[in-house]
Structures are given as structure tokens and as C-alpha cells.
Design a protein around this motif. Sequence first.
Motif, PDB file in Angstrom:
ATOM      1  N   ALA A  82       0.816  -1.209   0.000  1.00 16.17           N
ATOM      2  CA  ALA A  82       0.000   0.000   0.000  1.00 16.17           C
ATOM      3  C   ALA A  82       0.852   1.263   0.000  1.00 16.17           C
ATOM      4  O   ALA A  82       0.447   2.304  -0.528  1.00 16.17           O
ATOM      5  CB  ALA A  82      -0.938   0.005   1.205  1.00 16.17           C
ATOM      6  N   VAL A  83       2.071   1.151   0.575  1.00 10.19           N
ATOM      7  CA  VAL A  83       2.951   2.324   0.624  1.00 10.19           C
ATOM      8  C   VAL A  83       4.176   2.179  -0.277  1.00 10.19           C
ATOM      9  O   VAL A  83       4.716   3.175  -0.763  1.00 10.19           O
ATOM     10  CB  VAL A  83       3.403   2.627   2.073  1.00 10.19           C
ATOM     11  N   THR A  84       4.600   0.949  -0.530  1.00  7.58           N
ATOM     12  CA  THR A  84       5.804   0.765  -1.358  1.00  7.58           C
ATOM     13  C   THR A  84       5.487   0.790  -2.850  1.00  7.58           C
ATOM     14  O   THR A  84       6.373   1.038  -3.672  1.00  7.58           O
ATOM     15  CB  THR A  84       6.508  -0.556  -1.021  1.00  7.58           C
ATOM     16  N   ASP A  85       4.219   0.510  -3.229  1.00  9.54           N
ATOM     17  CA  ASP A  85       3.854   0.477  -4.650  1.00  9.54           C
ATOM     18  C   ASP A  85       3.254   1.792  -5.144  1.00  9.54           C
ATOM     19  O   ASP A  85       2.708   1.854  -6.247  1.00  9.54           O
ATOM     20  CB  ASP A  85       2.843  -0.655  -4.910  1.00  9.54           C
ATOM     21  N   LEU A  86       3.361   2.848  -4.328  1.00 14.30           N
ATOM     22  CA  LEU A  86       2.793   4.133  -4.743  1.00 14.30           C
ATOM     23  C   LEU A  86       3.484   4.671  -5.988  1.00 14.30           C
ATOM     24  O   LEU A  86       2.870   5.284  -6.854  1.00 14.30           O
ATOM     25  CB  LEU A  86       2.932   5.161  -3.608  1.00 14.30           C
ATOM     26  N   VAL A  87       4.802   4.463  -6.073  1.00  3.93           N
ATOM     27  CA  VAL A  87       5.559   4.915  -7.231  1.00  3.93           C
ATOM     28  C   VAL A  87       5.674   3.762  -8.204  1.00  3.93           C
ATOM     29  O   VAL A  87       6.338   2.773  -7.944  1.00  3.93           O
ATOM     30  CB  VAL A  87       6.973   5.389  -6.834  1.00  3.93           C
ATOM     31  N   GLY A  88       4.999   3.899  -9.325  1.00  2.00           N
ATOM     32  CA  GLY A  88       5.058   2.855 -10.350  1.00  2.00           C
ATOM     33  C   GLY A  88       5.402   3.472 -11.670  1.00  2.00           C
ATOM     34  O   GLY A  88       6.114   4.457 -11.780  1.00  2.00           O
ATOM     35  N   GLY A  89       4.868   2.917 -12.730  1.00  2.94           N
ATOM     36  CA  GLY A  89       5.145   3.443 -14.064  1.00  2.94           C
ATOM     37  C   GLY A  89       4.123   4.459 -14.513  1.00  2.94           C
ATOM     38  O   GLY A  89       3.965   4.693 -15.704  1.00  2.94           O
ATOM     39  N   GLY A  90       3.407   5.066 -13.559  1.00  2.22           N
ATOM     40  CA  GLY A  90       2.364   6.015 -13.923  1.00  2.22           C
ATOM     41  C   GLY A  90       2.920   7.247 -14.612  1.00  2.22           C
ATOM     42  O   GLY A  90       4.015   7.712 -14.335  1.00  2.22           O
ATOM     43  N   GLU A  91       2.132   7.812 -15.502  1.00  2.00           N
ATOM     44  CA  GLU A  91       2.541   8.988 -16.252  1.00  2.00           C
ATOM     45  C   GLU A  91       2.371  10.226 -15.389  1.00  2.00           C
ATOM     46  O   GLU A  91       1.464  10.320 -14.572  1.00  2.00           O
ATOM     47  CB  GLU A  91       1.663   9.104 -17.495  1.00  2.00           C
ATOM     48  N   GLN A  92       3.259  11.170 -15.541  1.00  2.00           N
ATOM     49  CA  GLN A  92       3.161  12.420 -14.808  1.00  2.00           C
ATOM     50  C   GLN A  92       1.877  13.141 -15.191  1.00  2.00           C
ATOM     51  O   GLN A  92       1.481  13.168 -16.344  1.00  2.00           O
ATOM     52  CB  GLN A  92       4.371  13.292 -15.117  1.00  2.00           C
ATOM     53  N   MET A  93       1.238  13.735 -14.173  1.00  3.69           N
ATOM     54  CA  MET A  93      -0.034  14.416 -14.411  1.00  3.69           C
ATOM     55  C   MET A  93       0.201  15.714 -15.170  1.00  3.69           C
ATOM     56  O   MET A  93       1.097  16.494 -14.853  1.00  3.69           O
ATOM     57  CB  MET A  93      -0.711  14.715 -13.074  1.00  3.69           C
ATOM     58  N   LEU A  94      -0.613  15.931 -16.200  1.00  2.67           N
ATOM     59  CA  LEU A  94      -0.528  17.146 -17.007  1.00  2.67           C
ATOM     60  C   LEU A  94      -1.902  17.804 -17.041  1.00  2.67           C
ATOM     61  O   LEU A  94      -2.893  17.183 -17.419  1.00  2.67           O
ATOM     62  CB  LEU A  94      -0.077  16.802 -18.431  1.00  2.67           C
TER      63      LEU A  94
END
Length: 345
Positions: A220-232
Motif C-alpha cells: 500500500a505504501v511501497t507500490d505508490l511509485v510505479g510506471g504512472g505517467e506524470q499528471m498534465l
Amino acid sequence: MSHPVHNLSERQRRILTRVVSEYIATGHPVGSKWLVEAGGVDASPSTVRYELAELEARGLLGHPHTSAGRVPTDAGYRLYAESLLDQPLGVARLPVELGAVRTEIDSALRTTTEMLSHVTSLLALVTAPRLETTEIRHVEVLLLQPHVVMVVVITSTGGVTKKLFPFPAPVDPKLAEWAGAFLNEQLAGVRVGSHALQQRLNEPGLGPREREFLETLKPAVTDLVGGGEQMLYVGGAARLLEEMRFADLAEINDLVRVLEERVGLLELLREAVDSRRLYVRIGDENRLPHMRALAMVAQNYGSASRNLGTVSLIGPMRMDYVTAIRSVRGAAAALSELVGDVFED
């Protein structure tokens, strides 16, 4: 041979500035007769005609076949915009109070984007800070059902994520309550995706029961940073297209294609994040093929020690650069002040 932009006389610079500013204001080619009659150029008509021809030879002005007047080239716009960066234009104060949305960076970025596009009638783009630059503000561990635990994580930008964890046996409510208190004690203020976060979770004094429970909730806390695209955030697209309805159809098509190339835009804006000064790209200077008929003015924003995102305006090369520069500076300053409280160094 000297560069065509270098070694311009003061009179040539003044004439170029008048041509560009008048063309931006009216959209009509500017001739020597208007320059002399409008004042601001202390020279005879023949001298002005000579200087216009010289500026054209240097690639700073163009000469449409159907008109006796001149129009700026990409290089002419560029020199004009560069000269504005060194002038004390000041910072435009946007008619919006970000303090009202201080707790939600997401709302502040969206509000800034819409207001920036409204004030300038240009396409406004604002990138959000990458998730890995944010910190964990609060963690909730909730027992939804005897066998199901939900973990809610709130970040310093106001972002909220939740994750469900099923268990084969009923979970002790006191264990769930302890986990919530432990995670807040250990992780509040810790940057998402950092090595420190992993270390805080591996507390050596935990018993086997607590350690096993935490290991299950850990994603829940370690997978927050994934391959998600930066918000624009994008504002003013419809407004700008309406403004450009009488423009060259190819120019309008280019703008639409730019909006479709989200990944390319983010890459372009990441270049602006690394720039130490206000970032201007005009015409052929843009790497994206569909930006070659457009111009961009951008400024990064952030805390005292790091840049977090970019505020930018995109529009026709015949945009009002003075308003664009002042507005971008104002928006970047407002966002920097806001995120300085949230992203403490």
C-alpha cells in the motif's frame, strides 16, 4: 561572417521591435510608411526602408508577395522574445487565491491552469510534481470486514490512494489499529519511493505477528511509485481553437496534434524544468514536428532547492509575448510559494 542576429544597431533593434509588436497586435504586415508616421523611429522613410531590407536579409523579417509590409520570421520572434526576458516586465498577479485550495495541490494546479488560459487566451499547460517527490502525510488502516483490511494513504499533495487486502482468517481489530498508529508514526513526512521508507518499515523490534501483518500491507505504501505517467493539466484548448478559427487550417491542425502527443509534450516540458531561466521556444526550435508553427513560453516552479513542475503557455507565434511572459512568471511564483509549504526540504 557574423551571425544574422548579432551586431544589430540600436535603430535596427527598435525597428524590429516595432514591427513584431505591431504585427502581433494587428496581424497585418508592417511597412516603412507606418513606422515613420507612428513615431518611435527617428529616421527618414528611405532609411527605414533600407533597415527593413537589412533585417530581411538577416532572416529576421519576411516579405509577403502580396504586401509591401514585413512580417516577423521565427528568428525575428525569437530575438524579440529574448529581449523581453531582460526587461523589467514584472509578474502578473492572476485573479485567483490559491490559499483557498492550499490543502489540495491538485486543485491548485487545475485552478492555475484554467485561470492562466483565461487571462491569456492561450493554451495553458501545468505539470504536477512527480509522485516520488511527494511525502506521506497520513495512513489509515481500516477493517472493512472481518477478513478484509483497507489501507488509505494520503500524500503531501493531497493525493489519496487505497488498497484492499483480503485475509484467510478474521483480523484482530486491535492489530489493525496498531498497524495504523505504527505506519503513521514511522512514515509521516517520509518521501514516497525513498530508501528511508523501506528502512522505517523494517523495524527490528517487531514481533512475528506484527511483522507478518505489516508485510502483507506493505504494498500500500511501497507500490505508490510505479510506471504512472506524470499528471498534465491542460486549459484553454477550446478557447484557443475558437480564437484561431480564422487562422491557417494547418496551424489549427498542428495545435490539435500537439494536444494528442501527450508523451512528447511531457518530454518537452521536462526540458523546461531543467532550465534556470524562463524558457522560450519558437517555431523550428521546437523538437516536436507539430510545434514548428507554434511558440511556447514556460517557467519552472518548485521549492527552494528543487524544481517540481512547469507552467507553460502555447499558442501561435504571433502571441502576445509580454502578457505570456508576465503571466507565466506570476503563475510559477504563486505555485512556488504554495508548494514551498508542502514540499519542505
